[in-house]
Design a protein around this motif. Sequence first.
Motif, mmCIF file in Angstrom:
data_model
loop_
_atom_site.group_PDB
_atom_site.id
_atom_site.type_symbol
_atom_site.label_atom_id
_atom_site.label_comp_id
_atom_site.label_asym_id
_atom_site.label_seq_id
_atom_site.Cartn_x
_atom_site.Cartn_y
_atom_site.Cartn_z
ATOM 1 N N LEU A 36 1.354 -1.578 0.326
ATOM 2 C CA LEU A 36 0.137 -0.103 0.082
ATOM 3 C C LEU A 36 0.538 1.176 0.157
ATOM 4 C CD1 LEU A 36 -2.727 1.063 -0.044
ATOM 5 C CD2 LEU A 36 -2.540 0.318 2.851
ATOM 6 N N VAL A 37 0.885 1.638 -1.103
ATOM 7 C CA VAL A 37 1.758 3.409 -1.815
ATOM 8 C C VAL A 37 0.668 4.685 -1.462
ATOM 9 C CG1 VAL A 37 3.378 4.497 -2.910
ATOM 10 C CG2 VAL A 37 3.474 1.623 -2.474
ATOM 11 N N GLY B 223 -2.925 22.475 -1.593
ATOM 12 C CA GLY B 223 -3.844 21.910 -0.962
ATOM 13 C C GLY B 223 -3.154 21.027 -0.558
ATOM 14 N N ASP B 224 -4.700 20.146 0.193
ATOM 15 C CA ASP B 224 -4.321 19.368 1.032
ATOM 16 C C ASP B 224 -4.945 17.628 0.494
ATOM 17 O OD1 ASP B 224 -3.122 20.590 2.899
ATOM 18 O OD2 ASP B 224 -5.139 20.687 4.220
ATOM 19 N N GLY B 225 -4.580 16.566 0.353
ATOM 20 C CA GLY B 225 -5.243 15.271 -0.016
ATOM 21 C C GLY B 225 -4.620 14.466 0.446
ATOM 22 N N ALA B 226 -5.121 13.205 -0.402
ATOM 23 C CA ALA B 226 -4.280 12.015 -0.668
ATOM 24 C C ALA B 226 -4.412 11.278 -2.192
ATOM 25 C CB ALA B 226 -4.341 11.137 1.327
ATOM 26 N N GLY B 227 -3.718 9.942 -1.978
ATOM 27 C CA GLY B 227 -4.109 8.728 -2.994
ATOM 28 C C GLY B 227 -3.755 8.280 -2.535
ATOM 29 N N ALA B 228 -3.917 7.751 -3.012
ATOM 30 C CA ALA B 228 -3.534 5.871 -2.636
ATOM 31 C C ALA B 228 -3.219 4.638 -3.872
ATOM 32 C CB ALA B 228 -3.085 4.830 -1.588
ATOM 33 N N VAL B 229 -2.418 3.996 -4.562
ATOM 34 C CA VAL B 229 -2.007 2.918 -4.723
ATOM 35 C C VAL B 229 -2.030 1.546 -4.159
ATOM 36 C CG1 VAL B 229 -1.640 4.251 -7.055
ATOM 37 C CG2 VAL B 229 -0.058 2.505 -5.961
ATOM 38 N N VAL B 230 -2.163 0.219 -4.635
ATOM 39 C CA VAL B 230 -2.516 -1.159 -4.409
ATOM 40 C C VAL B 230 -0.931 -2.041 -5.452
ATOM 41 C CG1 VAL B 230 -2.820 -3.247 -3.574
ATOM 42 C CG2 VAL B 230 -3.895 -1.358 -2.705
ATOM 43 N N PRO C 101 -0.660 10.340 -6.914
ATOM 44 C CA PRO C 101 -1.641 9.730 -7.054
ATOM 45 C C PRO C 101 -3.214 9.888 -6.574
ATOM 46 C CG PRO C 101 -1.142 9.713 -4.803
ATOM 47 C CD PRO C 101 0.374 10.848 -5.541
ATOM 48 N N LEU C 102 -3.126 10.958 -6.447
ATOM 49 C CA LEU C 102 -4.773 11.473 -6.649
ATOM 50 C C LEU C 102 -5.110 12.143 -8.287
ATOM 51 C CD1 LEU C 102 -4.928 14.493 -4.465
ATOM 52 C CD2 LEU C 102 -6.606 13.244 -4.879
ATOM 53 N N ALA C 103 -3.776 12.281 -9.401
ATOM 54 C CA ALA C 103 -4.474 12.190 -9.894
ATOM 55 C C ALA C 103 -4.389 11.211 -11.896
ATOM 56 C CB ALA C 103 -3.080 13.735 -11.460
#
Length: 329
Positions: free
Chosen positions: A146-147, A169-176, A293-295
């Motif tokens: 999980l990255v 800005g604020d946010g998070a994205g993730a990939v498995v 990761p958001l994109a």
Amino acid sequence: MSQFSPLFSRIVGTGSALPPQRITNQDLVDRLAARGVETSDAWIVERTGIRARHFAETGAATSDLAVEAARNALNAAGLAPQDVDLLIVATSTPDMLFPSTACIVQGKLGIVGAPAFDVQAVCAGFVYALTVADAMIRSGSAKTALVIGAEVFSRLLDFDDRATCVLFGDGAGAVVLARSTEPGILATEIHADGRHTHILQAPAQLSGGRVLGHPFVRMDGQAVFRLAVGLLDEAAQSVLAKAGQTCKDIDWLIPHQANLRIMQGTARKLHLSMEKVVVTLDAHGNTSAASIPLAIDVAMRDGRLQKGHTVVLEAVGGGFTWGAALLRI
């Protein structure tokens, strides 16, 4: 899987999270005017391409955004938290000095025993983290990683400095990432040059219960721009060469979402039209390690990224750090 089969990693799920508070340029203009700082929506759009961003509410932590993005990525992959045997969080805005945000996320997800650690390469952090996770999967040290890239950069902004406070800005994205016999991460490359630490930094430290130094983002925008376009092109060309690919093989470019002019410049060097560039900068601003990761998640969920597509990721960040990755979806 035969013990002699080559090991690769592939993205099998993506997810993202944004704070509910959306701040338009006009909202920011009004906030800055109250402080005697003059700017305008037109000024921000012309110089950056940004029209809005999201700010975390008081009390919301980087780990909260990371957990939401992680759960969405795991759901997309059809996996449970217990399937994860490696967790890496790229962030420059950790919940605390220690333990790592990755360990905090691990606890909130209920994962026990898997290695968990943070990577700090500022805006290039996600490419760094992806590179590490890919290497660990290829070596046989992990099966499912999980990255996550997650930031609450609004906490580092000096709202008396219009050159920086309008950008982030604020946010998070993730990939498995999952082990596979079919190549997914085709090539990666990461670099740093510590001679340029001064052009992008938040030079503060804690000592004796006090904050020493300047606890806000400082940036020499022109210096960053001059370095960024050339280094991004070199890194992208290098990962293409490593995989035996050329610019003509690129279906999508997903760059760090820092500045539209930088993105346009790197696209030109790769002989790509902007129609092949995934742009979320206008809606998210610069979310540092979360931006790529958001994109990716936005483009996966709206159908632009399809199985078999070849994608270049590229990023630069404070340090000065930079890197690229070549993926096959």
